[in-house]
Design an enzyme around this catalytic site. Structure first.
Site, PDB file in Angstrom:
ATOM      1  N   ASP A 232       0.880  -1.169   0.000  1.00  0.00           N
ATOM      2  CA  ASP A 232       0.000   0.000   0.000  1.00  0.00           C
ATOM      3  C   ASP A 232       0.919   1.222   0.000  1.00  0.00           C
ATOM      4  OD1 ASP A 232      -1.808   2.002   0.265  1.00  0.00           O
ATOM      5  OD2 ASP A 232      -2.982   1.024   1.829  1.00  0.00           O
TER       6      ASP A 232
ATOM      7  N   ILE B   1       0.349   4.456   0.038  1.00  0.00           N
ATOM      8  CA  ILE B   1      -0.016   5.387   1.121  1.00  0.00           C
ATOM      9  C   ILE B   1      -1.199   4.763   1.848  1.00  0.00           C
ATOM     10  CG2 ILE B   1      -0.783   7.693   1.783  1.00  0.00           C
ATOM     11  CD1 ILE B   1       0.472   8.841  -0.690  1.00  0.00           C
TER      12      ILE B   1
END
Ligand code: IPD
Ligand code: CA
Length: 307
Positions: free
Chosen positions: A99, A101
């Site tokens: 991920d 962010i």
């Protein structure tokens, strides 16, 4: 099919170092991006709902991570939030689960609780994780069999595990998530009430910090006692789950799952997650028994729903 590549202890050590290096570089991109976020020209788009947001910086950060990791580790699989499609398949091969962010809403609002999250899956299980919050300069890392650390030197949990005899003593991480309609929002509200109210478990407190990966790291640290959420994806939790587990945390999933602490494909992709911090055992109950009891009690208290 067994993986075509065997990861030696040395490979795993080098992978962890690579992840740390790449996470720090990604953190620089995030910091640059955050300076643009409060300007009128900030490019913010909606995904599944008006509170499921993505920015150009999410994509830029994932591109950087992917380019760097593919250069250093050719042939590895890659699952990233921003490039994921229905065709993306999890295999037994070593795979980065990213991920770029986590905590995009926080990132957009300059609330300094967002991170890059990079996990390595091997035979569909997380073996290494790095979670870096560049705004607070906190880097969490964990590697199977080798423990977890804050900023590479401070072993997690931060303090020797204390007892946690019942839910009523717990500080609990919860999230509103991005699904705010129908049975999902009703179930969340009912669950939060059952946890917080005097006629319910009346836990010490509920905290909604806005990043699943960092919630796992707070549990790993011993700062949160429990974190529960329905609706996350493997990239939100892969790195955090191994960091929490290596810090003595108990990682589990849906109410009907085995609660055996194994982070397998079913748990990773099941979208229902719970984790309990390392706890001190007692004469009548081992630490694992206590964690399993708390998980069962918690999941019997909250309202299950399909994400
Ligand atoms: C979200 C955050 C949030 C959680 C959501 C996630 P994103 O990830 O972790 O805390 O409630 O379920 O999707 O969108 O910021 O990458
Ligand atoms: Ca994200």
């Amino acid at each position: 099919m067994p993986p075509s590549r065997v990861l030696t202890d040395q490979d795993q050590h080098e992978l962890l170092q690579s992840l740390i290096e790449v996470a720090r570089k990604a953190g620089e991109v995030m910091q640059t991006g955050s300076t643009h976020m409060l300007t009128a020209s900030a490019n913010i788009a909606q995904k599944a709902s008006a509170v499921d947001l993505v920015t150009e910086w999410d994509v830029k950060t994932e591109d950087l991570i992917r380019t760097e990791l593919e250069k250093a580790w050719p042939g590895f699989g890659f699952i990233g939030e921003e490039s994921y499609t229905d065709e993306t398949k999890l295999t037994n091969e070593p795979t980065f689960c990213v991920d770029p962010i986590d905590g995009t809403t926080n990132f957009i609002h300059s609330f300094p609780f967002a991170c890059v999250s990079i996990g390595v899956l091997y035979e569909k299980q997380p073996i290494i994780g790095v979670v870096f919050n560049p705004f607070l300069n906190q880097l969490y890392s964990g590697r199977v069999g080798h423990g977890s650390f804050l900023n590479e030197t401070r072993r997690l949990p931060l303090y020797p595990p204390r007892p946690l005899t019942s839910l009523s003593e717990a500080l609990v991480g919860i999230e509103w998530g991005s699904k705010r309609t129908g049975p999902a929002i009703e179930a969340k509200i009912a669950s939060f009430k059952a946890l917080a109210a005097q006629e319910g478990k009346m836990v010490h407190g509920l905290r909604s910090m806005g990043s699943a990966a960092l919630n796992y790291c707070l549990v790993a640290s011993g700062s949160l006692d429990i974190y529960w959420e329905i609706g996350c994806w493997p990239w939100d939790i892969s790195a955090g789950a191994i960091i929490a587990q290596e810090a003595g945390g108990f990682v589990s999933g849906a109410p009907n799952s085995p609660h055996d602490g194994v982070i397998d494909e079913k748990l990773l992709t099941g979208r229902k997650y719970i984790v309990v911090r390392a706890v001190a055992g007692s004469e009548s109950e081992s630490s694992l028994q206590c964690q399993q009891r708390l998980v069962k009690d918690f999941l019997a208290t909250v309202v299950d729903y399909e994400p």
